[in-house]
Design an enzyme around this catalytic site. Structure first.
Site, mmCIF file in Angstrom:
data_model
loop_
_atom_site.group_PDB
_atom_site.id
_atom_site.type_symbol
_atom_site.label_atom_id
_atom_site.label_comp_id
_atom_site.label_asym_id
_atom_site.label_seq_id
_atom_site.Cartn_x
_atom_site.Cartn_y
_atom_site.Cartn_z
ATOM 1 N NE ARG A 1 -3.991 -2.121 0.897
ATOM 2 C CZ ARG A 1 -5.026 -2.028 1.742
ATOM 3 N NH1 ARG A 1 -5.164 -0.968 2.515
ATOM 4 N NH2 ARG A 1 -5.907 -2.999 1.840
ATOM 5 C CB CYS B 1 -16.375 2.533 7.844
ATOM 6 S SG CYS B 1 -15.459 0.993 8.008
HETATM 7 FE FE1 SRM Z 1 -8.268 0.694 7.713
HETATM 8 C C1 SRM Z 1 -10.448 -1.592 6.522
HETATM 9 C C2 SRM Z 1 -10.275 3.194 6.783
HETATM 10 C C3 SRM Z 1 -5.755 2.855 8.286
HETATM 11 C C4 SRM Z 1 -6.609 -1.716 9.539
HETATM 12 N N1 SRM Z 1 -10.026 0.779 6.742
HETATM 13 C C5 SRM Z 1 -10.753 -0.291 6.283
HETATM 14 C C6 SRM Z 1 -11.928 0.170 5.412
HETATM 15 C C7 SRM Z 1 -11.462 0.200 3.995
HETATM 16 C C8 SRM Z 1 -13.253 -0.600 5.619
HETATM 17 C C9 SRM Z 1 -13.539 -1.789 4.748
HETATM 18 O O1 SRM Z 1 -12.675 -2.667 4.553
HETATM 19 O O2 SRM Z 1 -14.671 -1.873 4.266
HETATM 20 C C10 SRM Z 1 -12.105 1.610 5.988
HETATM 21 C C11 SRM Z 1 -12.704 2.643 5.035
HETATM 22 C C12 SRM Z 1 -13.697 3.504 5.782
HETATM 23 C C13 SRM Z 1 -14.047 4.763 5.094
HETATM 24 O O3 SRM Z 1 -15.256 4.957 4.812
HETATM 25 O O4 SRM Z 1 -13.195 5.612 4.869
HETATM 26 C C14 SRM Z 1 -10.716 1.895 6.510
HETATM 27 N N2 SRM Z 1 -8.031 2.637 7.459
HETATM 28 C C15 SRM Z 1 -9.016 3.522 7.161
HETATM 29 C C16 SRM Z 1 -8.552 4.951 7.314
HETATM 30 C C17 SRM Z 1 -9.173 5.917 6.316
HETATM 31 C C18 SRM Z 1 -8.843 5.404 8.758
HETATM 32 C C19 SRM Z 1 -8.665 6.865 9.040
HETATM 33 O O5 SRM Z 1 -9.513 7.375 9.761
HETATM 34 O O6 SRM Z 1 -7.716 7.487 8.590
HETATM 35 C C20 SRM Z 1 -7.035 4.734 7.174
HETATM 36 C C21 SRM Z 1 -6.576 4.803 5.747
HETATM 37 C C22 SRM Z 1 -5.122 4.548 5.644
HETATM 38 C C23 SRM Z 1 -4.544 4.772 4.283
HETATM 39 O O7 SRM Z 1 -4.492 5.926 3.866
HETATM 40 O O8 SRM Z 1 -4.111 3.808 3.666
HETATM 41 C C24 SRM Z 1 -6.889 3.302 7.674
HETATM 42 N N3 SRM Z 1 -6.461 0.560 8.648
HETATM 43 C C25 SRM Z 1 -5.630 1.605 8.872
HETATM 44 C C26 SRM Z 1 -4.634 1.245 9.830
HETATM 45 C C27 SRM Z 1 -3.549 2.156 10.393
HETATM 46 C C28 SRM Z 1 -2.238 1.972 9.695
HETATM 47 O O9 SRM Z 1 -2.116 1.230 8.729
HETATM 48 O O10 SRM Z 1 -1.287 2.596 10.138
HETATM 49 C C29 SRM Z 1 -4.890 -0.064 10.203
HETATM 50 C C30 SRM Z 1 -4.133 -0.871 11.281
HETATM 51 C C31 SRM Z 1 -2.821 -1.382 10.836
HETATM 52 C C32 SRM Z 1 -2.948 -2.687 10.136
HETATM 53 O O11 SRM Z 1 -3.187 -2.693 8.924
HETATM 54 O O12 SRM Z 1 -2.845 -3.712 10.803
HETATM 55 C C33 SRM Z 1 -6.038 -0.485 9.443
HETATM 56 N N4 SRM Z 1 -8.465 -1.328 7.936
HETATM 57 C C34 SRM Z 1 -7.728 -2.120 8.778
HETATM 58 C C35 SRM Z 1 -8.261 -3.453 8.762
HETATM 59 C C36 SRM Z 1 -7.706 -4.671 9.558
HETATM 60 C C37 SRM Z 1 -6.608 -5.337 8.804
HETATM 61 C C38 SRM Z 1 -6.181 -6.638 9.431
HETATM 62 O O13 SRM Z 1 -5.019 -6.998 9.270
HETATM 63 O O14 SRM Z 1 -6.985 -7.309 10.039
HETATM 64 C C39 SRM Z 1 -9.379 -3.426 7.898
HETATM 65 C C40 SRM Z 1 -10.306 -4.596 7.554
HETATM 66 C C41 SRM Z 1 -9.736 -5.489 6.501
HETATM 67 O O15 SRM Z 1 -8.709 -5.233 5.894
HETATM 68 O O16 SRM Z 1 -10.365 -6.526 6.288
HETATM 69 C C42 SRM Z 1 -9.485 -2.078 7.413
HETATM 70 FE FE1 SF4 Z 2 -11.425 0.964 10.222
HETATM 71 FE FE2 SF4 Z 2 -12.869 2.429 11.793
HETATM 72 FE FE3 SF4 Z 2 -13.980 1.242 9.695
HETATM 73 FE FE4 SF4 Z 2 -13.220 -0.216 11.742
HETATM 74 S S1 SF4 Z 2 -14.786 1.367 11.788
HETATM 75 S S2 SF4 Z 2 -12.756 -0.640 9.577
HETATM 76 S S3 SF4 Z 2 -11.445 0.841 12.480
HETATM 77 S S4 SF4 Z 2 -12.470 2.865 9.616
#
Ligand code: SRM
Ligand code: SF4
Length: 570
Positions: A153, A442
């Site tokens: 990513r 989300c």
């Molecule tokens: Fe995330 C899934 C938003 C950083 C762990 N994340 C999602 C999704 C795409 C929901 C979905 O799969 O349907 C969310 C979109 C919601 C929306 O409407 O915007 C979402 N993640 C975000 C953001 C926008 C949160 C924020 O408020 O800033 C961050 C975008 C980052 C970016 O620019 O790339 C975001 N997500 C993170 C982080 C933090 C980091 O990477 O430093 C994590 C934890 C670190 C990690 O990856 O372990 C993170 N997101 C997840 C997970 C759990 C992954 C796992 O290994 O289990 C999911 C769910 C999944 O992938 O199945 C997820």
């Molecule tokens: Fe990520 Fe928040 Fe959506 Fe959970 S609720 S997947 S922590 S953006």
């Protein structure tokens, strides 16, 4: 059969269905182009295409505020799309900012969201608007390739590369890593930018030398940090690179592997995990080291169970010693022993800061990274006048960078005119804290996060003031579900949503982000959260050592995550 296809020696149907979607997608094309043309539904009709779309940086979502009403009226969900850009190292130009602002109004919900990984998200994009939106993004030389999906990513680095030479070189490496690990498929250009496919037909298969037909088992994330700043939360990443410098000279990087936050409530097979430092490499070895780590994960990551498919589980399944041996065997050289380093900070400086080269930078706090309304207008005016860059931070804030001495008064005047300096007059706790997006966009949110944050922080600030901690920095992070997008397991106080109005309360991560928090109480409402926090903060105020952070205090007093009996009763 190449090595990368080794796990596919098993029949595809025995693997997770996403493996088939990827395998049969003709390198991420699927039938996305056809699905975009389908006027019968506002969503993408094919489940496979919905998965493939992520590799292009976009997610199918729905407006969850309308879910109930539309169900009652027997209407399809209010489908809309989120678009996430690839912005390695998090820096854009004012020209790019202005274009994104305009696109957000024309094709999105009129807001932009700065993410915890240093990039932009657009929300509320209708299917018919995705293509013109991406074409508009392309006009300012940006893209969303691999911003999501089972690939490497967006690569993140400390905010503001213009602070010092070592920061600049580390940021440049973030760009190189991002480019180096990009998928090679032309699918993005064909689908969104009307490019012609270069190699047609089965006789000339397009090569994906690193990823193969099935890409990675799961997402892969890389962060680079220059100590003492750990604003990227380095140990939350699959691969972390810690810059080691001597007298302002970049010597190389410590390599950390296997970090990740995501987990599922009640499933002990899934858990947040910190990255482990396995050695040191030279700057010129970084691309090779990263590519080889990605390749090992490609070959050994779990392709049956996506909940266990991140590198952290590959490491725990096979062992770190095995991993290092495999890495060094493939590299053909050994990593050097890790070098000493120390992280001390994770928050962003706000206000004016002067860089090594004498130019000025202005850090601006943004509430949960949401750019909208008057703030959006103010930043538009500034972007029209600003000649430096705009740097996004992993705490969802931004920095106006590279302001020449003679330009500072002009920017200062604009900041004043638009009340932006006011935006920075917040408590240290609020400045250090943030929440994920969660509702209403989300798909996975179980509780509010971004929309709950202001109210929670108001009450938290009242509590801090009442126990004499008004001026203390305490890192609070709220995630709407256990996936942990706000990295709550690395917060001193972390909330993860369980149900509307109910959260798990995690406590005790270290100030510098080198220790995870522990689960303190489960599935509790705001009243119980504050009832639990009050005695702990009172004790902290009375018993802490000079300079000791809240999370570190909890660790010192030997608190093991078990709440006292009175805190755990209803
Ligand atoms: Fe995330 C899934 C938003 C950083 C762990 N994340 C999602 C999704 C795409 C929901 C979905 O799969 O349907 C969310 C979109 C919601 C929306 O409407 O915007 C979402 N993640 C975000 C953001 C926008 C949160 C924020 O408020 O800033 C961050 C975008 C980052 C970016 O620019 O790339 C975001 N997500 C993170 C982080 C933090 C980091 O990477 O430093 C994590 C934890 C670190 C990690 O990856 O372990 C993170 N997101 C997840 C997970 C759990 C992954 C796992 O290994 O289990 C999911 C769910 C999944 O992938 O199945 C997820
Ligand atoms: Fe990520 Fe928040 Fe959506 Fe959970 S609720 S997947 S922590 S953006």
């Amino acid at each position: 059969m190449t090595k990368r296809d080794a796990d596919l020696s098993q029949p595809l149907e025995k693997l997770h269905p996403n493996e088939t979607f990827k395998h049969d997608s003709s390198h991420l094309r699927g039938t996305i182009a056809e699905g975009l043309e389908d006027r019968i539904t506002a969503g993408l009709p094919s489940e496979g295409d919905q998965q493939l779309l992520k590799f292009h940086g976009t997610y199918q979502e729905e407006d969850r505020d309308l879910r109930q009403e539309r169900r009652q009226k027997r209407l399809e969900p209010a489908y809309e799309f989120m678009l996430r850009l690839r912005l390695p190292g998090g820096v854009c130009t004012p020209e790019q900012w202005l274009q994104l602002d305009e696109l957000a109004h024309r094709y999105g919900n009129g807001t932009m969201r700065l993410t915890t990984r240093q990039t932009f998200q657009f929300h509320g994009v209708l299917k018919w608007h995705l293509k013109p939106l991406l074409q508009g993004v392309d006009q300012v030389r940006l893209d969303s390739i691999a911003a999501c999906g089972d690939v490497n990513r967006n690569v993140i680095a400390n905010a503001n590369p213009f602070r010092s030479e070592v920061h600049r070189r580390t940021w440049e490496l973030a760009q190189q890593l991002s480019d180096h690990l990009l998928p090679k498929t032309r699918a993005y250009y064909e689908i969104w930018l009307d490019d012609q496919r270069l190699a047609e037909g089965p006789s000339e298969p397009e090569e994906e030398p690193l990823y193969g037909k099935t890409y990675l088992p799961r997402k892969f994330k890389i962060a680079l940090a220059v100590p003492p700043d750990n604003d990227v939360d380095l140990f939350a990443h699959d691969l972390g690179l810690i810059a080691i410098e001597e007298a302002g000279r970049l010597l190389g990087f410590n390599v950390s592997v296997g970090g990740g936050m995501g987990n599922t409530d009640g499933d002990s097979e899934t858990y947040p995990r910190l990255g482990e430092v396995i050695g040191f490499c030279l700057p010129e070895q970084v691309l090779k080291v990263a590519e080889t780590i990605v390749a090992i994960q490609r070959d050994y990551g779990n392709r049956k169970n996506r909940a266990r498919a991140r590198l952290k589980y590959t490491l725990d399944t096979h062992g770190t010693d095995w991993f290092v041996t495999e890495l060094e065997k493939r590299l053909g050289f050994r990593l050097e022993p890790r070098r000493p380093f120390r992280f001390t900070r994770r928050t962003d400086p706000v206000g004016w800061l002067q860089g090594e080269d004498g130019r000025w930078h202005y850090g601006l706090y943004i509430d949960c990274g949401r750019i909208k309304g008057a703030l959006m207008e103010a930043l538009r005016t500034i972007a029209q006048e600003h000649s430096g860059h705009i740097s996004l931070t992993c705490n969802q804030n931004l920095i106006l960078t590279g302001i020449e001495e003679q330009d500072r008064p002009r920017i200062e005047r604009l900041l004043g005119e638009h009340d932006l300096e006011e935006q920075n007059r917040i408590t240290p706790a609020r400045q250090a804290s943030f929440a994920c997006v969660a509702m209403p966009t989300c798909n996975l949110a179980m509780a509010e996060a971004e929309r709950y944050f202001p109210r929670f922080m108001e009450r938290f600030e009242e509590l801090l003031a009442s126990v004499g901690l008004k001026d203390d920095e305490i890192i609070v992070r709220i995630s709407g579900c256990p996936n942990g997008c706000a990295r709550p397991y690395l917060a001193e106080i972390g909330l993860t949503g369980r149900a509307p109005g109910k959260y798990n309360l995690y406590l005790g991560a270290s100030r510098a982000g080198e220790r995870l928090s522990s689960l303190y109480l489960e599935n509790i409402d705001e009243g119980r959260i504050f009832a639990a926090l009050t005695p702990l903060l009172q004790r902290y105020a009375g018993e802490r050592e000079p300079g000791e952070a809240f999370g570190d205090f909890l660790a010192r007093i030997g608190w093991d995550g078990t709440p006292p009996a009175e805190a755990s009763t209803e």
